[in-house]
Each structure stands twice: as C-alpha cells, then as structure tokens.
Design a protein around this motif. Structure first.
Motif, PDB file in Angstrom:
ATOM      1  N   ASN A   1       0.839  -1.194   0.000  1.00  0.00           N
ATOM      2  CA  ASN A   1       0.000   0.000   0.000  1.00  0.00           C
ATOM      3  C   ASN A   1       0.882   1.255   0.000  1.00  0.00           C
ATOM      4  OD1 ASN A   1      -2.287   1.565  -0.013  1.00  0.00           O
ATOM      5  ND2 ASN A   1      -2.475   1.574   2.217  1.00  0.00           N
ATOM      6  N   THR A   2       1.703   1.368  -1.030  1.00  0.00           N
ATOM      7  CA  THR A   2       2.595   2.504  -1.151  1.00  0.00           C
ATOM      8  C   THR A   2       2.357   3.184  -2.496  1.00  0.00           C
ATOM      9  OG1 THR A   2       4.379   1.165  -2.110  1.00  0.00           O
ATOM     10  CG2 THR A   2       4.356   1.415   0.293  1.00  0.00           C
ATOM     11  N   GLY A   3       2.919   4.364  -2.637  1.00  0.00           N
ATOM     12  CA  GLY A   3       2.765   5.110  -3.871  1.00  0.00           C
ATOM     13  C   GLY A   3       2.797   6.596  -3.603  1.00  0.00           C
ATOM     14  N   PHE A   4       2.948   7.371  -4.663  1.00  0.00           N
ATOM     15  CA  PHE A   4       2.987   8.828  -4.564  1.00  0.00           C
ATOM     16  C   PHE A   4       1.708   9.402  -5.180  1.00  0.00           C
ATOM     17  CE2 PHE A   4       7.877   8.516  -5.289  1.00  0.00           C
ATOM     18  CZ  PHE A   4       8.053   8.039  -3.993  1.00  0.00           C
ATOM     19  N   THR A   5       1.027  10.252  -4.419  1.00  0.00           N
ATOM     20  CA  THR A   5      -0.150  10.950  -4.914  1.00  0.00           C
ATOM     21  C   THR A   5       0.113  12.444  -4.911  1.00  0.00           C
ATOM     22  OG1 THR A   5      -1.653   9.243  -4.089  1.00  0.00           O
ATOM     23  CG2 THR A   5      -2.595  11.405  -4.540  1.00  0.00           C
ATOM     24  N   PHE A   6      -0.208  13.094  -6.020  1.00  0.00           N
ATOM     25  CA  PHE A   6      -0.025  14.536  -6.151  1.00  0.00           C
ATOM     26  C   PHE A   6      -1.397  15.170  -6.334  1.00  0.00           C
ATOM     27  CE2 PHE A   6       3.784  12.402  -7.464  1.00  0.00           C
ATOM     28  CZ  PHE A   6       4.796  13.134  -6.856  1.00  0.00           C
ATOM     29  N   LEU A   7      -1.755  16.043  -5.403  1.00  0.00           N
ATOM     30  CA  LEU A   7      -3.091  16.632  -5.367  1.00  0.00           C
ATOM     31  C   LEU A   7      -2.984  18.151  -5.458  1.00  0.00           C
ATOM     32  CD1 LEU A   7      -6.164  16.519  -4.875  1.00  0.00           C
ATOM     33  CD2 LEU A   7      -5.685  16.371  -2.418  1.00  0.00           C
ATOM     34  N   GLY A   8      -3.533  18.721  -6.519  1.00  0.00           N
ATOM     35  CA  GLY A   8      -3.545  20.171  -6.663  1.00  0.00           C
ATOM     36  C   GLY A   8      -2.170  20.786  -6.793  1.00  0.00           C
ATOM     37  N   CYS A   9      -1.253  20.091  -7.452  1.00  0.00           N
ATOM     38  CA  CYS A   9       0.133  20.574  -7.575  1.00  0.00           C
ATOM     39  C   CYS A   9       0.332  21.322  -8.895  1.00  0.00           C
ATOM     40  CB  CYS A   9       1.107  19.398  -7.497  1.00  0.00           C
ATOM     41  SG  CYS A   9       1.121  18.562  -5.895  1.00  0.00           S
ATOM     42  N   ASN A  10       1.419  22.085  -8.957  1.00  0.00           N
ATOM     43  CA  ASN A  10       1.815  22.803 -10.160  1.00  0.00           C
ATOM     44  C   ASN A  10       3.121  22.202 -10.650  1.00  0.00           C
ATOM     45  OD1 ASN A  10       1.982  24.728 -12.219  1.00  0.00           O
ATOM     46  ND2 ASN A  10       3.035  26.197 -10.907  1.00  0.00           N
ATOM     47  N   ILE A  11       3.137  21.718 -11.900  1.00  0.00           N
ATOM     48  CA  ILE A  11       4.310  21.027 -12.428  1.00  0.00           C
ATOM     49  C   ILE A  11       4.882  21.838 -13.579  1.00  0.00           C
ATOM     50  CG2 ILE A  11       5.171  18.865 -13.383  1.00  0.00           C
ATOM     51  CD1 ILE A  11       2.581  17.589 -12.177  1.00  0.00           C
ATOM     52  N   THR A  12       6.118  22.286 -13.406  1.00  0.00           N
ATOM     53  CA  THR A  12       6.777  23.099 -14.419  1.00  0.00           C
ATOM     54  C   THR A  12       8.171  22.532 -14.681  1.00  0.00           C
ATOM     55  OG1 THR A  12       7.648  24.617 -12.734  1.00  0.00           O
ATOM     56  CG2 THR A  12       5.517  25.172 -13.713  1.00  0.00           C
ATOM     57  N   GLY A  13       8.881  23.129 -15.652  1.00  0.00           N
ATOM     58  CA  GLY A  13      10.228  22.667 -15.948  1.00  0.00           C
ATOM     59  C   GLY A  13      10.917  23.554 -16.960  1.00  0.00           C
ATOM     60  N   VAL A  14      12.216  23.394 -17.045  1.00  0.00           N
ATOM     61  CA  VAL A  14      13.007  24.177 -17.989  1.00  0.00           C
ATOM     62  C   VAL A  14      13.129  23.469 -19.331  1.00  0.00           C
ATOM     63  CG1 VAL A  14      14.339  25.257 -16.150  1.00  0.00           C
ATOM     64  CG2 VAL A  14      15.201  23.176 -17.213  1.00  0.00           C
ATOM     65  N   GLY A  15      12.894  22.165 -19.351  1.00  0.00           N
ATOM     66  CA  GLY A  15      13.038  21.393 -20.578  1.00  0.00           C
ATOM     67  C   GLY A  15      11.898  20.442 -20.757  1.00  0.00           C
ATOM     68  N   ALA A  16      12.211  19.137 -20.788  1.00  0.00           N
ATOM     69  CA  ALA A  16      11.184  18.121 -21.025  1.00  0.00           C
ATOM     70  C   ALA A  16      11.331  16.996 -20.017  1.00  0.00           C
ATOM     71  CB  ALA A  16      11.305  17.572 -22.442  1.00  0.00           C
ATOM     72  N   SER A  17      10.209  16.597 -19.421  1.00  0.00           N
ATOM     73  CA  SER A  17      10.227  15.553 -18.395  1.00  0.00           C
ATOM     74  C   SER A  17       9.032  14.631 -18.533  1.00  0.00           C
ATOM     75  CB  SER A  17      10.209  16.173 -16.990  1.00  0.00           C
ATOM     76  OG  SER A  17      11.404  16.837 -16.691  1.00  0.00           O
ATOM     77  N   PHE A  18       9.228  13.379 -18.144  1.00  0.00           N
ATOM     78  CA  PHE A  18       8.133  12.450 -17.970  1.00  0.00           C
ATOM     79  C   PHE A  18       7.541  12.641 -16.574  1.00  0.00           C
ATOM     80  CE2 PHE A  18      10.851  10.233 -21.080  1.00  0.00           C
ATOM     81  CZ  PHE A  18       9.916   9.950 -22.077  1.00  0.00           C
ATOM     82  N   LEU A  19       6.301  12.241 -16.397  1.00  0.00           N
ATOM     83  CA  LEU A  19       5.689  12.272 -15.067  1.00  0.00           C
ATOM     84  C   LEU A  19       6.306  11.218 -14.166  1.00  0.00           C
ATOM     85  CD1 LEU A  19       1.960  12.710 -16.124  1.00  0.00           C
ATOM     86  CD2 LEU A  19       3.430  14.438 -15.058  1.00  0.00           C
ATOM     87  N   GLY A  20       6.732  10.114 -14.747  1.00  0.00           N
ATOM     88  CA  GLY A  20       7.330   9.078 -13.917  1.00  0.00           C
ATOM     89  C   GLY A  20       7.884   7.946 -14.742  1.00  0.00           C
ATOM     90  N   ARG A  21       8.751   7.167 -14.095  1.00  0.00           N
ATOM     91  CA  ARG A  21       9.248   5.922 -14.658  1.00  0.00           C
ATOM     92  C   ARG A  21       9.417   4.931 -13.512  1.00  0.00           C
ATOM     93  NH1 ARG A  21      15.125   7.821 -17.084  1.00  0.00           N
ATOM     94  NH2 ARG A  21      16.073   8.636 -15.177  1.00  0.00           N
ATOM     95  N   PRO A  22       9.256   3.643 -13.789  1.00  0.00           N
ATOM     96  CA  PRO A  22       9.127   2.651 -12.720  1.00  0.00           C
ATOM     97  C   PRO A  22      10.464   2.153 -12.175  1.00  0.00           C
ATOM     98  CG  PRO A  22       8.742   1.613 -14.842  1.00  0.00           C
ATOM     99  CD  PRO A  22       8.982   3.061 -15.118  1.00  0.00           C
ATOM    100  N   TRP A  23      10.800   2.582 -10.976  1.00  0.00           N
ATOM    101  CA  TRP A  23      11.936   1.989 -10.277  1.00  0.00           C
ATOM    102  C   TRP A  23      11.570   0.577  -9.837  1.00  0.00           C
ATOM    103  CZ3 TRP A  23      14.384   4.147  -5.111  1.00  0.00           C
ATOM    104  CH2 TRP A  23      15.618   3.507  -4.896  1.00  0.00           C
TER     105      TRP A  23
END
Length: 323
Positions: free
Chosen positions: A200-222
């Motif tokens: 029962n683990t994981g990351f939840t993002f609620l009402g966040c602002n996501i910015t960047g200087v270049g290009a990014s994925f939201l996630g990749r699976p470790w």
C-alpha cells in the motif's frame, strides 16, 4: 537501532499542544549554534514533543534525525531565509543533506539543499521514518533530490526541483506543491519503487503545479508495480506528451499503476499518452483525493501553541523570557 511502532506508540506525548522549545541561532543567542547539536540534545525515546526553532541563516551541516528520537519538529521562519545546505554525492543513503530516520517528524519553513551539482546522485532529503510531514519547505538538488524512502509522509506547499527527483517506496501525499524539473531532456518527476501490488505505497499529487526548464516524464518505474497518481494538477508544456516512461522494460507496462485525474494545462493533454497509463474515473480517483491513503487523520497534527524548557518552565516562542 530503529524504534518499533509498538515502543513509539507506548510513549506518544499525552499533550499534543505543548512542546519543549530548543532554539538554534548562529549569533550565539540561542541554546545551540548548530542544528545537529540541538537534535543530539534530545534524549533517546523522548516522550514529549520537541520544537527546534531555527533562526534565519545558512546552516552548512549534514544532519541526521536518529530513529530513536521521534516527535521532533525543525522549524524556520520562512524557507527563503532558513537554509540547510551541504554538497555531497554518491550512494543515495549516504549523500543526503538531511536524513530523517525517526517517526513523527515535522519540517516547517526551511530550505534543504544539496549543491553538489549535475554530475551525479546528490540527495537533499531522505525520509525513512514513519509519519513525517513537511510544510512550506524547499527541497533542492539536481539528480535524485528527494529520497521518499519508506513510511507514510505528507508534503504541503513544498517546492522540489531537479531531475528524476522524487524516488523511493513511501506512501506519500503531495498537496499544493510546486514540482519544478531542471531536466533539459527526458528527465522524470518520479521514480516510485513499489515492487508488488500488495504494497500500500505510492505517490499521490493533489492540486500541484508542475513546471520545468526542458522536457520531463511524469514518472518511470523503479519498481515493477510502481504507483503514481496526479489529481487536479496543473501541468506545463514541460511534460512530454507520452507522459510516462517504462525505463526500457516493457514488462513493467503491465504491472505499474500510473493515473491522472482532472489535470489541466498544456502538459495534461492525454491524446498522446502511453496506452498503459490510466485516465481515472471518479470512483477510481476517490481514494487518492483525501489523506486516507496515508492515514493522515490519525497522525497529522497542528503546530504546538504552548512551549516550555526541558525544566518545565513555560516560555514564549518569540522571547527568551519566561511567561
């Protein structure tokens, strides 16, 4: 030696509105000039809230909150003038500027940064204790910024910035945070490490602002069953249209849980998203819209309103005079 949940529960503070006050001030007007010295002064297995008030300044320290010292708060006045900084690289568990190993930790109004640079892993913050919360903090580095390792954690109004920068296997809620990626190309906001759907683990993002200087994925699976959900988040054009990356292992596409719900902005367009990510229904998203996933109602606490010395004498947070 880690403190077991049973031991900690048996010694929970009975008065959650009153804390022992310790002041850190580099000018010599506090109880200590270094944050680590203040933490070291807290007795092992203490059974009272401890509020370490940090006066404005830049504290060049590598800090550890040991597992046997629960219920500590580190609080600055505002993150822009209360800065904890170090510059170390290498192994992810050894490089952090601040390592929180204790349960029931709170961080408020501080900047935690690792200034090592862009040439290797340089963790700013490691959180390996259960029930840790951070409010209005800046967490800054470049690669592998925040090791959100294990336990239940809460981040509110925090700013993190780097490449591949939130990673680990905690159960964490990020609410109203600003996630700013420094990646120029193919970075990732998250690398969550859940290895089984039974966890029962994981990351939840609620009402966040996501910015960047270049290009990014939201996630990749470790981890093979990596779980990350973005809800009601603004996503800038820094988010790569495909959204998610399988880290070169197509088998993980069948086992990860990557979801989005009612996000907006140019980076939230799902028309080119990978087919193995999810556009959540209202019913599917419901569990990620409250603090229930981290059991927050049972452990998130308001700041103390009364303060005392270890001797028991009442004091004011803003004065050295006894009340």
């Amino acid at each position: 030696m880690a403190v077991s949940n049973t031991t900690t529960a048996a010694k929970d503070p009975t008065d959650m509105s009153t804390a022992i006050l310790i002041r850190v001030d580099q000018t010599g007007k506090g109880d200590f000039g270094k944050i680590q010295d203040a933490i070291d002064s807290v007795p092992s297995n203490n059974s009272e809230l401890v509020f370490i008030s940090i006066k404005p300044g830049t504290y060049r320290e590598k800090i550890v909150v040991p597992a046997d010292k629960p219920f500590i708060t580190l609080s600055g006045t505002k993150s822009s003038d209360t800065i904890i900084t170090w510059n170390d690289s290498g192994e992810i568990f050894a490089s952090p500027t601040l390592s929180v190993l204790a349960s029931d930790f709170v961080g408020r109004y501080i900047t935690i940064q690792n200034t090592y640079g862009t040439s290797g892993k340089a963790v700013a913050l490691r959180v390996s204790g259960d029930r840790a919360a951070f409010y209005s903090c800046k967490i800054l580095s470049y690669q592998d910024t925040l090791l959100d390792d294990v336990g239940k954690h809460y981040f509110n109004n925090c700013i993190e910035g780097a490449i591949d920068f939130i990673f680990g296997n905690a159960a964490s809620l990020y609410e109203k945070c600003h996630l700013h990626s420094l990646s120029e190309r193919d970075g990732a906001i998250t690398a969550q490490h859940r290895v089984s759907s039974a966890e029962n683990t994981g990351f939840t993002f609620l009402g966040c602002n996501i910015t960047g200087v270049g290009a990014s994925f939201l996630g990749r699976p470790w981890g093979a069953s990596s779980r990350v959900v973005f809800t009601y988040c603004h996503m800038s054009s820094a988010i790569i249209p495909q959204g998610w990356n399988d880290w070169g292992d197509e088998t993980k596409q069948r086992s990860v849980y990557y979801g989005e719900y009612k996000c907006y902005g140019p980076g939230a367009n799902r028309s080119k998203r990978v087919g193995w990510s999810r556009s959540l229904t209202s019913d599917e998203a419901a569990q990620f819209l409250t603090k229930d996933m981290i059991g927050g109602k049972n452990w998130l606490r308001d700041p103390p309103i009364h303060f005392k010395r270890a001797s028991g004498a009442l004091v004011s947070l803003n004065s050295d005079e006894n009340e």
